[in-house]
Design a protein around this motif. Structure first.
Motif, PDB file in Angstrom:
ATOM      1  N   PHE A 183      43.556  19.850  43.144  1.00 36.45           N
ATOM      2  CA  PHE A 183      44.773  20.470  42.615  1.00 36.45           C
ATOM      3  C   PHE A 183      45.210  21.666  43.456  1.00 36.45           C
ATOM      4  N   GLY A 184      46.443  21.638  43.926  1.00 38.72           N
ATOM      5  CA  GLY A 184      46.983  22.756  44.698  1.00 38.72           C
ATOM      6  C   GLY A 184      46.436  22.876  46.107  1.00 38.72           C
ATOM      7  N   ASN A 185      45.761  21.822  46.593  1.00 36.17           N
ATOM      8  CA  ASN A 185      45.018  21.940  47.851  1.00 36.17           C
ATOM      9  C   ASN A 185      45.822  21.458  49.052  1.00 36.17           C
ATOM     10  N   ASP A 186      47.080  21.811  49.134  1.00 39.62           N
ATOM     11  CA  ASP A 186      47.877  21.439  50.297  1.00 39.62           C
ATOM     12  C   ASP A 186      47.331  22.056  51.583  1.00 39.62           C
ATOM     13  N   SER A 187      46.730  23.226  51.467  1.00 38.41           N
ATOM     14  CA  SER A 187      46.238  23.954  52.647  1.00 38.41           C
ATOM     15  C   SER A 187      44.893  23.444  53.159  1.00 38.41           C
ATOM     16  N   GLY A 188      44.165  22.716  52.326  1.00 38.77           N
ATOM     17  CA  GLY A 188      42.808  22.321  52.695  1.00 38.77           C
ATOM     18  C   GLY A 188      41.794  23.439  52.554  1.00 38.77           C
ATOM     19  N   GLU A 189      42.196  24.551  51.931  1.00 41.16           N
ATOM     20  CA  GLU A 189      41.288  25.701  51.798  1.00 41.16           C
ATOM     21  C   GLU A 189      40.580  25.757  50.450  1.00 41.16           C
ATOM     22  N   LEU A 190      40.944  24.888  49.518  1.00 40.71           N
ATOM     23  CA  LEU A 190      40.293  24.900  48.204  1.00 40.71           C
ATOM     24  C   LEU A 190      38.806  24.589  48.351  1.00 40.71           C
ATOM     25  N   GLY A 191      37.970  25.439  47.758  1.00 41.99           N
ATOM     26  CA  GLY A 191      36.522  25.265  47.848  1.00 41.99           C
ATOM     27  C   GLY A 191      35.899  25.934  49.057  1.00 41.99           C
ATOM     28  N   HIS A 192      36.723  26.428  49.978  1.00 43.17           N
ATOM     29  CA  HIS A 192      36.220  27.044  51.216  1.00 43.17           C
ATOM     30  C   HIS A 192      36.234  28.564  51.114  1.00 43.17           C
ATOM     31  N   ASN A 193      35.729  29.206  52.169  1.00 47.59           N
ATOM     32  CA  ASN A 193      35.745  30.676  52.291  1.00 47.59           C
ATOM     33  C   ASN A 193      34.911  31.376  51.230  1.00 47.59           C
ATOM     34  N   ILE A 194      33.784  30.762  50.856  1.00 51.20           N
ATOM     35  CA  ILE A 194      32.899  31.399  49.876  1.00 51.20           C
ATOM     36  C   ILE A 194      32.425  32.746  50.404  1.00 51.20           C
ATOM     37  N   MET A 195      32.551  33.750  49.561  1.00 57.79           N
ATOM     38  CA  MET A 195      32.030  35.082  49.877  1.00 57.79           C
ATOM     39  C   MET A 195      31.183  35.594  48.716  1.00 57.79           C
ATOM     40  N   GLY A 202      19.520  50.409  47.836  1.00 59.17           N
ATOM     41  CA  GLY A 202      19.723  49.063  48.341  1.00 59.17           C
ATOM     42  C   GLY A 202      21.165  48.876  48.772  1.00 59.17           C
ATOM     43  N   GLY A 203      21.362  48.201  49.881  1.00 59.11           N
ATOM     44  CA  GLY A 203      22.697  48.014  50.419  1.00 59.11           C
ATOM     45  C   GLY A 203      23.435  46.836  49.806  1.00 59.11           C
ATOM     46  N   PHE A 204      24.740  46.959  49.732  1.00 59.28           N
ATOM     47  CA  PHE A 204      25.647  45.855  49.375  1.00 59.28           C
ATOM     48  C   PHE A 204      26.590  45.684  50.559  1.00 59.28           C
ATOM     49  N   GLY A 205      26.431  44.593  51.301  1.00 58.60           N
ATOM     50  CA  GLY A 205      27.213  44.393  52.513  1.00 58.60           C
ATOM     51  C   GLY A 205      28.309  43.360  52.344  1.00 58.60           C
ATOM     52  N   GLU A 206      29.387  43.541  53.088  1.00 54.60           N
ATOM     53  CA  GLU A 206      30.503  42.598  53.035  1.00 54.60           C
ATOM     54  C   GLU A 206      30.147  41.307  53.758  1.00 54.60           C
ATOM     55  N   ILE A 207      30.493  40.190  53.150  1.00 50.05           N
ATOM     56  CA  ILE A 207      30.396  38.874  53.782  1.00 50.05           C
ATOM     57  C   ILE A 207      31.801  38.455  54.171  1.00 50.05           C
ATOM     58  N   LEU A 208      31.978  38.051  55.420  1.00 50.44           N
ATOM     59  CA  LEU A 208      33.303  37.682  55.897  1.00 50.44           C
ATOM     60  C   LEU A 208      33.718  36.314  55.367  1.00 50.44           C
ATOM     61  N   PRO A 209      35.015  36.126  55.110  1.00 53.69           N
ATOM     62  CA  PRO A 209      35.497  34.796  54.755  1.00 53.69           C
ATOM     63  C   PRO A 209      35.336  33.857  55.956  1.00 53.69           C
ATOM     64  N   ASN A 210      34.793  32.684  55.704  1.00 57.95           N
ATOM     65  CA  ASN A 210      34.571  31.709  56.766  1.00 57.95           C
ATOM     66  C   ASN A 210      34.799  30.321  56.179  1.00 57.95           C
ATOM     67  N   HIS A 211      35.676  29.551  56.801  1.00 55.63           N
ATOM     68  CA  HIS A 211      36.030  28.227  56.271  1.00 55.63           C
ATOM     69  C   HIS A 211      34.797  27.341  56.102  1.00 55.63           C
ATOM     70  N   ALA A 212      33.786  27.537  56.951  1.00 54.92           N
ATOM     71  CA  ALA A 212      32.600  26.673  56.918  1.00 54.92           C
ATOM     72  C   ALA A 212      31.725  26.929  55.694  1.00 54.92           C
ATOM     73  N   ASN A 213      31.852  28.092  55.076  1.00 53.76           N
ATOM     74  CA  ASN A 213      31.115  28.371  53.840  1.00 53.76           C
ATOM     75  C   ASN A 213      31.890  27.751  52.680  1.00 53.76           C
ATOM     76  N   HIS A 214      31.379  26.652  52.137  1.00 56.18           N
ATOM     77  CA  HIS A 214      32.210  25.897  51.198  1.00 56.18           C
ATOM     78  C   HIS A 214      31.392  25.204  50.122  1.00 56.18           C
TER      79      HIS A 214
END
Length: 567
Positions: free
Chosen positions: A326-338, A424-436
């Motif tokens: 649903f709404g996945n015209d971009s192909g990005e749905l489910g991707h960029n897990i952070m 304890g540190g909390f670090g940023e995780i970058l958005p990456n299409h391969a993380n899905h």
């Protein structure tokens, strides 16, 4: 035919909200207060405030000294990966992994609570605002997609939700961590105050008390909520309403309007899309108790089922218009897990301060905001991290082996142990299409529905950052004069921060994002997604306050668009 029409009328509402956690509770409150007859669907069991079964139990009232049994660990093996979730006082808030399985290509820690209130009962309550440093980061670094808005657009909504939920904090006037509408701050203890001075004097960095969604003063608009009792048993649920949860706050507000219908045990597994209208008309629901399939209908739908809950519903909603979800015209749905990567930092022993102690059990700690890759500094990675930590005195338990008797034993067990401190540190995780994440039709849950498979890892940028997260912690604790400073960096999977984000990110361009700046699905304007799915980048601090602000803003936009008949 008439029966079908009558049934559809009975199951038709102005709005549907899927999920009752942080964002779902806010969507329910805002929609009903704006006059919409709203159906709120929760896949798990009913939980009403203040009915939290272990909230007031003493340690000796819990079986097995509070420890999990082997059967508990078998049923909740993945939930137990945090190291603290599965105990006799908290296990009922976390799912049974055998009944609700998922698969992982690489280790992924998915912590879930299926009940009314969701993880708003279980969250850590740390509440921070994104800043323009965060909103501008993707564009400046040339990665992923630019956020479609800036801080000034969301600032009044941060004000709005903070004023309602009650956030305790200290005004600090630093641009990378905007101040908010704060209740009185909790206090740093004596060791933390000295650490604060040392870190400021020697490094120019800030140590502040955590900004936390606890009522440290009465909230006149929520008389059902009491103030924080400093018991630090928050993970059990707070019968006093001392911290913000959907159960104690937003759902009662929605219920008060008389316009909310709350249905627990209702597993939403698909959106209904009408190709002629170009709109979603409702949702398909599996009754978790009876197995009955039911359909509900509404003019506007808010998906607030948690990042992966909403991703599942959208990926599982296949139609001629949306063959890939649903709404996945971009192909990005489910991707960029952070998420935020953690389990790295340092701890130390503290000499002295034997004549000082503290009162109560503060449900909070200190916070060190991001300082790396800021104000012109550049490292061999981008973005940054913050720290959460605390100092405390050990208990008297180490005295139980003492052979002393009488007055000597009494003296030993009533004397606190030495001070220790950790961060304890909390670090940023970058958005990456391969993380899905993808739908897995081979593995079914207890309802016979497909499940999810995760494929996400920490990448080069995060791994480089972790070196600084450990080394900087050692440096600050050593500079403060603490002893036996010990770094740590434990192997983790993504997910352990329990701040999952990004699977339906917002953006300016429908070709590269799923949602617009108002959390609307680009390709279907009457569906809004306001849980962590919408995040375009993760920043490095707890995101839940942002989900609330964006949800309130999205509802305001949705209702205005409904009035204009634009959706």
């Amino acid at each position: 035919m008439n029966l079908n029409i009558d049934a559809e009328k009975q199951n038709t509402f102005d709005a549907i909200v899927v999920g009752t956690g942080i964002s779902g509770g806010w969507a329910a409150k805002e929609l009903t207060e704006k006059g919409l007859k709203t159906l709120v669907l929760e896949r798990g069991r009913m939980v009403k405030h203040p009915d939290y079964p272990t909230a007031t139990k003493d340690p000796w009232q819990l079986p097995y000294a509070g420890k999990p049994t082997q059967e508990d660990l078998k049923q909740q093996a993945k939930q137990a990966r945090t190291g603290y979730t599965i105990s006799q006082s908290t296990k009922h808030w976390f799912v049974n992994d055998l009944e609700n399985p998922y698969t992982e290509v690489n280790r992924f820690d998915w912590m879930r609570g299926y009940h009314v209130g969701g993880r708003s009962i279980m969250w850590g309550r740390q509440s921070y605002r994104l800043s323009d440093l965060d909103f501008e980061a993707n564009a400046k670094d040339g990665i992923a997609v630019d956020w479609p808005l800036r801080y000034k657009e969301i600032e009044p909504w941060y004000d709005y939700v903070e004023s309602f939920i009650g956030v305790s904090g200290q005004v600090e006037n630093i641009p990378q961590l905007p101040d908010g509408k704060f209740l009185p701050p909790m206090e740093l203890n004596c060791v933390e105050r000295d650490l604060k001075k040392s870190v400021k004097d020697k490094f120019g960095r800030l140590v502040t008390i955590g900004r936390v969604a606890h009522a440290t003063a009465p909230l006149p608009h929520s008389p059902q909520r009491g103030t924080c009792q400093y018991r630090n048993l928050c993970s059990r649920g707070c019968p006093y309403g001392g911290y913000f949860s959907s159960n104690s706050s937003t759902l009662p507000a929605a219920e008060k309007t008389g316009l909310m219908t709350l249905r627990p045990n209702s597993v939403v597994h698909e959106l209904i899309y009408d190709e002629k209208q170009g709109k979603a008309t409702g949702v398909k629901v599996l009754d978790a108790e009876t197995g009955e399939q039911v359909e509900y209908f509404a003019k506007v739908i808010f998906l607030c089922a948690s990042t992966f809950g909403s991703a599942f519903i959208m990926l599982n909603s296949i139609s001629n218009r949306f063959p890939n979800g649903f709404g996945n015209d971009s192909g990005e749905l489910g991707h960029n897990i952070m998420d935020h990567h953690l389990s790295v930092g340092a701890r130390a022993e503290v000499e002295g301060y034997e004549d000082q102690y503290y009162f109560g059990r503060r449900a909070n700690g200190f916070y060190i905001p991001r300082y790396r890759n800021y104000d012109g500094e550049k490292r061999d990675y981008i973005r940054g991290f913050g720290y959460q930590g605390s100092a405390s005195r050990q208990g008297w338990a180490d005295q139980i082996k003492e052979l002393s008797l009488g007055a000597a034993l009494k003296e030993a067990v009533t004397t606190p142990g030495k001070w220790t401190v950790g961060m304890g540190g909390f670090g940023e995780i970058l958005p990456n299409h391969a993380n899905h994440v993808v739908i897995n039709k081979e593995v079914k849950d207890k309802h016979g529905l497909p499940t999810l498979t995760f494929d996400a890892i920490l990448r080069e940028n995060e791994l480089k950052m972790r070196k600084d997260m450990a080394n900087d912690a050692v440096e600050m604790l050593t500079a403060a004069g603490f002893k036996n400073v010990t770094p740590y960096d434990r192997e983790i999977g993504i997910g352990l921060g329990i701040h999952e984000m990004g699977t339906a990110r917002m953006g300016k361009d429908p070709k590269t994002s799923v949602l617009n700046k108002f959390n609307q699905v680009h390709a279907c304007k009457n569906v809004f997604v306001t849980d962590g799915s919408f995040m375009a980048s993760s920043a490095c601090h707890n995101p839940s306050l942002g989900y609330m602000a964006f949800t309130a803003r999205a509802v305001d936009h949705a209702v205005n668009e409904l009035k204009k008949q634009n959706i």
